[in-house]
Design a protein around this motif. Structure first.
Motif, PDB file in Angstrom:
ATOM      1  N   GLN A 104      15.104  -1.564   1.349  1.00  0.00           N
ATOM      2  CA  GLN A 104      13.927  -1.426   0.653  1.00  0.00           C
ATOM      3  C   GLN A 104      13.464   0.106   0.426  1.00  0.00           C
ATOM      4  O   GLN A 104      12.975   0.358  -0.703  1.00  0.00           O
ATOM      5  N   VAL A 105      13.820   0.972   1.405  1.00  0.00           N
ATOM      6  CA  VAL A 105      13.260   2.313   1.223  1.00  0.00           C
ATOM      7  C   VAL A 105      14.106   2.988   0.025  1.00  0.00           C
ATOM      8  O   VAL A 105      13.607   3.728  -0.743  1.00  0.00           O
ATOM      9  N   LEU A 106      15.492   2.764   0.370  1.00  0.00           N
ATOM     10  CA  LEU A 106      16.282   3.311  -0.811  1.00  0.00           C
ATOM     11  C   LEU A 106      16.224   2.749  -2.363  1.00  0.00           C
ATOM     12  O   LEU A 106      16.815   3.420  -3.007  1.00  0.00           O
ATOM     13  N   ALA A 107      15.553   1.633  -2.091  1.00  0.00           N
ATOM     14  CA  ALA A 107      15.494   1.034  -3.592  1.00  0.00           C
ATOM     15  C   ALA A 107      14.198   1.928  -4.246  1.00  0.00           C
ATOM     16  O   ALA A 107      13.977   1.725  -5.593  1.00  0.00           O
ATOM     17  N   LEU A 108      13.459   2.763  -3.660  1.00  0.00           N
ATOM     18  CA  LEU A 108      12.490   3.359  -4.321  1.00  0.00           C
ATOM     19  C   LEU A 108      12.900   4.492  -5.477  1.00  0.00           C
ATOM     20  O   LEU A 108      13.983   4.836  -5.391  1.00  0.00           O
ATOM     21  N   LYS A 109      12.144   4.583  -6.519  1.00  0.00           N
ATOM     22  CA  LYS A 109      12.378   5.584  -7.598  1.00  0.00           C
ATOM     23  C   LYS A 109      11.081   6.657  -7.453  1.00  0.00           C
ATOM     24  O   LYS A 109      10.200   6.014  -7.523  1.00  0.00           O
ATOM     25  N   PRO A 110      11.530   7.852  -7.426  1.00  0.00           N
ATOM     26  CA  PRO A 110      12.877   8.437  -7.193  1.00  0.00           C
ATOM     27  C   PRO A 110      13.254   8.328  -5.959  1.00  0.00           C
ATOM     28  O   PRO A 110      12.742   7.829  -5.049  1.00  0.00           O
ATOM     29  N   HIS A 111      14.912   8.524  -5.790  1.00  0.00           N
ATOM     30  CA  HIS A 111      15.388   8.389  -4.482  1.00  0.00           C
ATOM     31  C   HIS A 111      14.709   9.154  -3.373  1.00  0.00           C
ATOM     32  O   HIS A 111      14.637  10.443  -3.711  1.00  0.00           O
ATOM     33  N   PRO A 112      14.226   8.576  -2.341  1.00  0.00           N
ATOM     34  CA  PRO A 112      13.702   9.304  -1.079  1.00  0.00           C
ATOM     35  C   PRO A 112      15.018  10.225  -0.299  1.00  0.00           C
ATOM     36  O   PRO A 112      15.752   9.466   0.295  1.00  0.00           O
ATOM     37  N   GLU A 113      15.065  11.325  -0.525  1.00  0.00           N
ATOM     38  CA  GLU A 113      16.192  12.032  -0.022  1.00  0.00           C
ATOM     39  C   GLU A 113      16.129  12.396   1.463  1.00  0.00           C
ATOM     40  O   GLU A 113      16.892  12.920   2.168  1.00  0.00           O
ATOM     41  N   PHE A 114      14.922  12.490   1.878  1.00  0.00           N
ATOM     42  CA  PHE A 114      14.551  12.402   3.427  1.00  0.00           C
ATOM     43  C   PHE A 114      13.741  11.299   3.780  1.00  0.00           C
ATOM     44  O   PHE A 114      12.418  11.026   3.177  1.00  0.00           O
ATOM     45  N   VAL A 115      14.113  10.478   4.632  1.00  0.00           N
ATOM     46  CA  VAL A 115      13.442   9.698   5.305  1.00  0.00           C
ATOM     47  C   VAL A 115      13.041   9.827   6.694  1.00  0.00           C
ATOM     48  O   VAL A 115      13.829   9.996   7.672  1.00  0.00           O
TER      49      VAL A 115
ATOM     50  N   ALA B 135       4.491  10.668  -8.807  1.00  0.00           N
ATOM     51  CA  ALA B 135       4.182  10.906 -10.409  1.00  0.00           C
ATOM     52  C   ALA B 135       3.787  12.538 -10.741  1.00  0.00           C
ATOM     53  O   ALA B 135       4.140  12.703 -11.745  1.00  0.00           O
ATOM     54  N   THR B 136       3.361  13.240  -9.583  1.00  0.00           N
ATOM     55  CA  THR B 136       3.021  14.616  -9.817  1.00  0.00           C
ATOM     56  C   THR B 136       4.187  15.573  -9.250  1.00  0.00           C
ATOM     57  O   THR B 136       3.908  16.721  -9.127  1.00  0.00           O
ATOM     58  N   LEU B 137       5.354  14.975  -8.912  1.00  0.00           N
ATOM     59  CA  LEU B 137       6.455  15.820  -8.318  1.00  0.00           C
ATOM     60  C   LEU B 137       6.781  16.706  -9.192  1.00  0.00           C
ATOM     61  O   LEU B 137       7.438  16.527 -10.516  1.00  0.00           O
TER      62      LEU B 137
ATOM     63  N   VAL C 112      11.215  19.720  -6.800  1.00  0.00           N
ATOM     64  CA  VAL C 112      10.695  19.213  -5.395  1.00  0.00           C
ATOM     65  C   VAL C 112      11.435  17.862  -5.267  1.00  0.00           C
ATOM     66  O   VAL C 112      11.311  17.169  -6.360  1.00  0.00           O
ATOM     67  N   HIS C 113      11.948  17.667  -4.217  1.00  0.00           N
ATOM     68  CA  HIS C 113      12.735  16.400  -3.806  1.00  0.00           C
ATOM     69  C   HIS C 113      11.813  15.654  -3.261  1.00  0.00           C
ATOM     70  O   HIS C 113      10.738  15.955  -2.649  1.00  0.00           O
ATOM     71  N   ALA C 114      11.983  14.238  -3.345  1.00  0.00           N
ATOM     72  CA  ALA C 114      11.010  13.332  -2.676  1.00  0.00           C
ATOM     73  C   ALA C 114      11.318  12.883  -1.464  1.00  0.00           C
ATOM     74  O   ALA C 114      12.708  12.621  -1.146  1.00  0.00           O
TER      75      ALA C 114
ATOM     76  N   ASP D 214       0.825  -1.105  -0.101  1.00  0.00           N
ATOM     77  CA  ASP D 214      -0.068  -0.063   0.073  1.00  0.00           C
ATOM     78  C   ASP D 214       0.890   1.213  -0.167  1.00  0.00           C
ATOM     79  O   ASP D 214       0.579   2.255  -0.587  1.00  0.00           O
ATOM     80  N   LYS D 215       2.047   1.165   0.719  1.00  0.00           N
ATOM     81  CA  LYS D 215       2.808   2.350   0.711  1.00  0.00           C
ATOM     82  C   LYS D 215       3.496   2.641  -0.536  1.00  0.00           C
ATOM     83  O   LYS D 215       3.507   3.694  -0.761  1.00  0.00           O
ATOM     84  N   LEU D 216       3.824   1.526  -1.259  1.00  0.00           N
ATOM     85  CA  LEU D 216       4.266   1.693  -2.494  1.00  0.00           C
ATOM     86  C   LEU D 216       3.373   2.210  -3.523  1.00  0.00           C
ATOM     87  O   LEU D 216       3.757   2.868  -4.441  1.00  0.00           O
ATOM     88  N   GLU D 217       2.340   2.102  -3.613  1.00  0.00           N
ATOM     89  CA  GLU D 217       1.149   2.382  -4.287  1.00  0.00           C
ATOM     90  C   GLU D 217       0.890   3.876  -4.165  1.00  0.00           C
ATOM     91  O   GLU D 217       0.913   4.657  -5.063  1.00  0.00           O
ATOM     92  N   THR D 218       0.857   4.130  -2.730  1.00  0.00           N
ATOM     93  CA  THR D 218       0.819   5.693  -2.506  1.00  0.00           C
ATOM     94  C   THR D 218       1.987   6.494  -3.275  1.00  0.00           C
ATOM     95  O   THR D 218       2.045   7.617  -3.635  1.00  0.00           O
ATOM     96  N   TRP D 219       2.996   5.814  -2.906  1.00  0.00           N
ATOM     97  CA  TRP D 219       4.427   6.244  -3.680  1.00  0.00           C
ATOM     98  C   TRP D 219       4.395   6.855  -4.862  1.00  0.00           C
ATOM     99  O   TRP D 219       4.652   7.792  -5.423  1.00  0.00           O
ATOM    100  N   GLY D 220       4.004   5.609  -5.401  1.00  0.00           N
ATOM    101  CA  GLY D 220       3.956   5.979  -7.062  1.00  0.00           C
ATOM    102  C   GLY D 220       2.834   7.165  -7.375  1.00  0.00           C
ATOM    103  O   GLY D 220       3.313   7.824  -8.329  1.00  0.00           O
ATOM    104  N   LYS D 221       1.719   7.177  -6.814  1.00  0.00           N
ATOM    105  CA  LYS D 221       0.721   8.005  -7.296  1.00  0.00           C
ATOM    106  C   LYS D 221       1.331   9.498  -6.960  1.00  0.00           C
ATOM    107  O   LYS D 221       0.944  10.419  -7.707  1.00  0.00           O
ATOM    108  N   LEU D 222       2.096   9.578  -5.660  1.00  0.00           N
ATOM    109  CA  LEU D 222       2.221  10.979  -5.430  1.00  0.00           C
ATOM    110  C   LEU D 222       3.450  11.404  -5.737  1.00  0.00           C
ATOM    111  O   LEU D 222       3.936  12.675  -5.888  1.00  0.00           O
TER     112      LEU D 222
END
Length: 255
Positions: A241-252, A213-215, A219-221, A203-211
């Motif tokens: 797993q978090v660092l494998a996200l695209k785009p790179h999450p520069e703030f976790v 996409a409009t970056l 703006v950094h992720a 579910d988190k990955l789905e939300t990540w993809g949606k949000l």
């Protein structure tokens, strides 16, 4: 320059409120834990720990001024800044404005925002309109409103000859920010969208993809993990797993 040199890793908190993140007490102990955690996200960058303090918290009751928000005492902000500085961390002042207008709440914190190591976070989920109550409905903001905040911060950086200042806005649903493209780049301000979806990894990955996409290009992720809420749905995502996200999450950030 903050990016791409640094990887930001943060804890959220409010004094005496463990449900809102780990920075509720024992700041020295939590700072040491955060320092260790930040190194696990380095991945070739310099880890930069961040303390995200909820300086304005949304309330379910109106309060004396009817604005459904409480403000943290100045002394508490100073205490967190002292610990952050001791550990060479950034301090972000997080605002959940309730019915209050966001820009006046930001400007009220100018005394701290003029400091070189203090940034800002805005949680528009808690920014509600007249007649609405935080927590009963999702709040909302616009790209233009976010742009006005970034513009104000840029002015502070210029007027006070400050290093780059971090501005984070949190988002857990597409409907929370409208016309995002109105948010533009401002000199001296690093803007980050923190994707705050709660739940199982899928579910988190789905939300990540949606949000993401409009970056907007400027703006950094960022990505938020919830120690309690996410864990109800399965194991917490790991740093790899978090660092494998695209785009790179520069703030976790961890709540």
């Amino acid at each position: 320059m903050i990016f791409p040199k640094y990887q930001l890793v943060g804890y959220v908190g409010l004094p005496g409120s463990p449900a809102l993140g780990p920075l509720d007490k024992d700041l020295e102990k939590k700072a040491a834990t955060l320092e260790k955690l930040s190194k696990s996200y380095a991945a070739g960058r310099t880890p930069q720990p961040v303390m995200e303090l909820i300086a304005v918290v949304a309330k379910g009751s109106p309060g004396k001024d009817g604005l459904y928000r409480g403000r943290l005492a100045d002394a508490a902000i100073d205490e967190y800044l002292t610990v952050a500085r001791k550990h060479k961390m950034l301090l972000l002042l997080d605002i959940q404005p309730g019915r209050a207008k966001i820009l006046p709440e930001v400007k009220r914190l100018e005394r701290w925002l003029k400091e070189p190591d203090v940034g800002l976070a805005f949680d528009p989920e808690w920014a509600v309109g007249p007649g609405q109550v935080p927590g009963r409905v999702f709040g909302h903001t616009t790209g233009a409103e976010l742009d006005s905040i970034a513009s104000y911060l840029s002015g502070l950086v210029r007027a006070n000859d400050l290093p780059e200042k971090v501005f984070v806005f949190h988002q857990l649903s597409t409907r929370i920010v409208s016309n995002e493209k109105a948010l533009t780049k401002h000199p001296g301000v690093v803007t980050i969208k923190s994707v705050d979806g709660i739940g199982a990894r899928i579910d988190k990955l789905e939300t990540w993809g949606k949000l993401t996409a409009t970056l907007p290009p400027s703006v950094h992720a960022g990505f938020k993990l919830f120690y309690t809420e996410d864990a109800r749905h399965g194991p917490l995502m790991t740093p790899p797993q978090v660092l494998a996200l695209k785009p790179h999450p520069e703030f976790v950030v961890h709540e």
